[in-house]
Scaffold this active site. Structure first.
Site, PDB file in Angstrom:
ATOM      1  N   LYS A 103      40.149  44.691  35.833  1.00  0.00           N
ATOM      2  CA  LYS A 103      41.447  43.872  37.249  1.00  0.00           C
ATOM      3  C   LYS A 103      40.214  43.210  37.612  1.00  0.00           C
ATOM      4  CE  LYS A 103      44.047  47.431  38.806  1.00  0.00           C
ATOM      5  NZ  LYS A 103      45.951  46.385  39.013  1.00  0.00           N
ATOM      6  N   ASP A 121      44.396  41.448  35.147  1.00  0.00           N
ATOM      7  CA  ASP A 121      45.040  41.863  36.621  1.00  0.00           C
ATOM      8  C   ASP A 121      44.709  41.197  37.050  1.00  0.00           C
ATOM      9  OD1 ASP A 121      47.313  42.605  37.906  1.00  0.00           O
ATOM     10  OD2 ASP A 121      46.843  44.421  37.886  1.00  0.00           O
ATOM     11  N   GLU A 149      48.145  38.952  33.606  1.00  0.00           N
ATOM     12  CA  GLU A 149      49.524  39.527  35.119  1.00  0.00           C
ATOM     13  C   GLU A 149      49.128  38.967  35.907  1.00  0.00           C
ATOM     14  OE1 GLU A 149      49.227  43.853  34.546  1.00  0.00           O
ATOM     15  OE2 GLU A 149      48.981  44.484  33.119  1.00  0.00           O
ATOM     16  N   ASP A 181      54.656  40.470  36.780  1.00  0.00           N
ATOM     17  CA  ASP A 181      54.241  41.618  37.424  1.00  0.00           C
ATOM     18  C   ASP A 181      54.492  41.653  38.921  1.00  0.00           C
ATOM     19  OD1 ASP A 181      53.790  44.418  38.158  1.00  0.00           O
ATOM     20  OD2 ASP A 181      51.083  44.145  38.081  1.00  0.00           O
ATOM     21  N   LYS A 238      56.867  48.343  36.165  1.00  0.00           N
ATOM     22  CA  LYS A 238      56.753  49.690  36.923  1.00  0.00           C
ATOM     23  C   LYS A 238      58.120  50.611  37.832  1.00  0.00           C
ATOM     24  CE  LYS A 238      52.580  48.274  38.596  1.00  0.00           C
ATOM     25  NZ  LYS A 238      52.513  46.604  38.189  1.00  0.00           N
TER      26      LYS A 238
END
Length: 378
Positions: free
Chosen positions: A176, A205, A231, A256, A283
């Site tokens: 992240k 991400d 992402e 995403d 997701k």
């Protein structure tokens, strides 16, 4: 690109007669330690659980509404009110096919996924809890390759997380980024690449944490450390700018959050054709469960766009529903699953991580007593 073969979904044509009762209630998952993202720090995570219980046999099927406040498309003030009202309607209307609610549920993707989960369990007709699809994964004969997730923290702690993932055998890690100073984050990525070599597969991400101008420079630097993909470099809703990044970046871009809110097939076609990304990250809790995810995969593969599936901070109940379906897709890519260990009050389950893969171990048992204790309506 080979076309993915999807598992057959049940017809879900069950009559909700007087023997069955459906209900829903919230449950708050508590993080073991604060989880940082570019959007802030999370200490607890709200979920809702739908249960269908047989009044005579006490048999129960449970599905998780993987709501994530401030991000889910169906994050609305009346979420709980709509869900409890829907359960009441299902109990009283006795429709033979719950899919008659599907059009309405397009606006409530996390609820649709939970209902898919409970009805799929009912139709699978297994005496074991939480079994949905027959596969080598369910038989403990095959695992799902996953990436090792590194949460935002201070630089020293993030490096310790990376080191731990490498020692556990991961060759694909996801980091992240976007909350600290970029210069510091880039130095961290340089150190990771230098220490662990060119074979380490690095995904980053950003959760939309960069401006378009900053993203152009950031992507150029990421190419220097041979990052596999990034992402959501900029916030969703900026299709032209995202298209520019996908066209000109030296690093592959994965959509995403951009997918959230694209609920019709036409919306999805328009988005993919307009932006033309290298990858999409799926997701199920955010995009309409199995039905919505399958539609995204079909459209992506028609356009030679890659994909992988990611959980979204669900408990082990939601993670299990995602994993069993994902296993049937037979993808060789590392998936973004396996976050069940983040919470203090998660539910013991057969889901285990061995050698950087997620397995279903039938020797382990489900224990949802915490859920049944805290949710009086269940």
């Amino acid at each position: 690109m080979l076309k993915t073969q999807f598992p057959d979904l049940a017809k879900w044509s069950l009559t909700m007669d007087a023997e069955w009762h459906i209900s829903a209630a919230p449950y708050f998952l508590q993080f073991k330690k604060p989880a940082g993202t570019s959007r802030g720090v999370m200490r607890k995570k709200e979920s809702w659980f739908i249960s269908i219980r047989n009044k005579k046999t006490a048999q129960v099927f449970i599905g998780e509404c993987g709501l994530l406040r401030s991000l889910s498309y169906d994050d609305r003030e009346n979420y709980g009110l709509f869900l409890t009202d829907l359960c009441q309607r299902i109990n009283t209307e006795n429709k033979k096919d719950w899919s008659s609610y599907r059009k309405e549920l397009l606006e409530w993707p996390s609820i649709e996924f939970a209902l898919e989960t409970v009805f799929q369990q009912m139709q699978f007709s297994s005496e074991e809890k939480f079994q949905l699809f027959s596969s080598d994964f369910l038989k403990a004969q095959k695992g799902i390759p996953i990436n090792g997730l590194v949460w935002m923290s201070d630089l020293e702690d993030m490096m310790l997380q990376v080191q731990a993932k490498i020692e556990q055998g991961y060759n694909c890690i996801k980091i992240k980024i976007g909350a600290l100073k970029w210069e510091d984050e880039f130095k961290l990525l340089q150190e990771i690449r230098n220490r662990f070599g060119p074979k380490l597969h690095i995904r980053v991400d950003a959760n939309g944490g960069f401006s378009h101008c900053d993203a152009i420079y950031t992507l150029h630097q990421l190419a220097q450390v041979k990052v596999h993909s990034i992402e959501q470099p900029i916030r969703q809703g900026n299709a032209e700018k995202m298209r520019d990044l996908c066209r000109n970046s030296e690093v592959d871009v994965a959509l995403d959050e951009e997918l959230i809110g694209c609920i019709t097939r036409d919306d999805k076609v328009k988005l993919l054709d307009q932006i033309d990304p290298q990858y999409i990250v799926l997701k199920p809790s955010f995009i309409g469960g199995y039905r919505g995810t399958q539609e995204w995969i079909e459209l992506a593969e028609d356009r030679e766009i890659g994909w992988w599936i990611t959980s979204a901070l669900e408990s082990n109940i939601g993670l299990n529903a995602i994993a069993q379906w994902t296993a049937c897709l037979n993808s060789d890519m590392a998936q973004g699953l396996g976050t069940g260990g983040l919470f203090t009050n998660n539910f013991p389950s057969p889901l285990v991580i061995k050698n950087t893969q997620l397995f279903y171990d039938p020797d382990q048992i489900w224990d949802v007593s915490l859920l049944e204790t805290e949710q009086t309506s269940l």
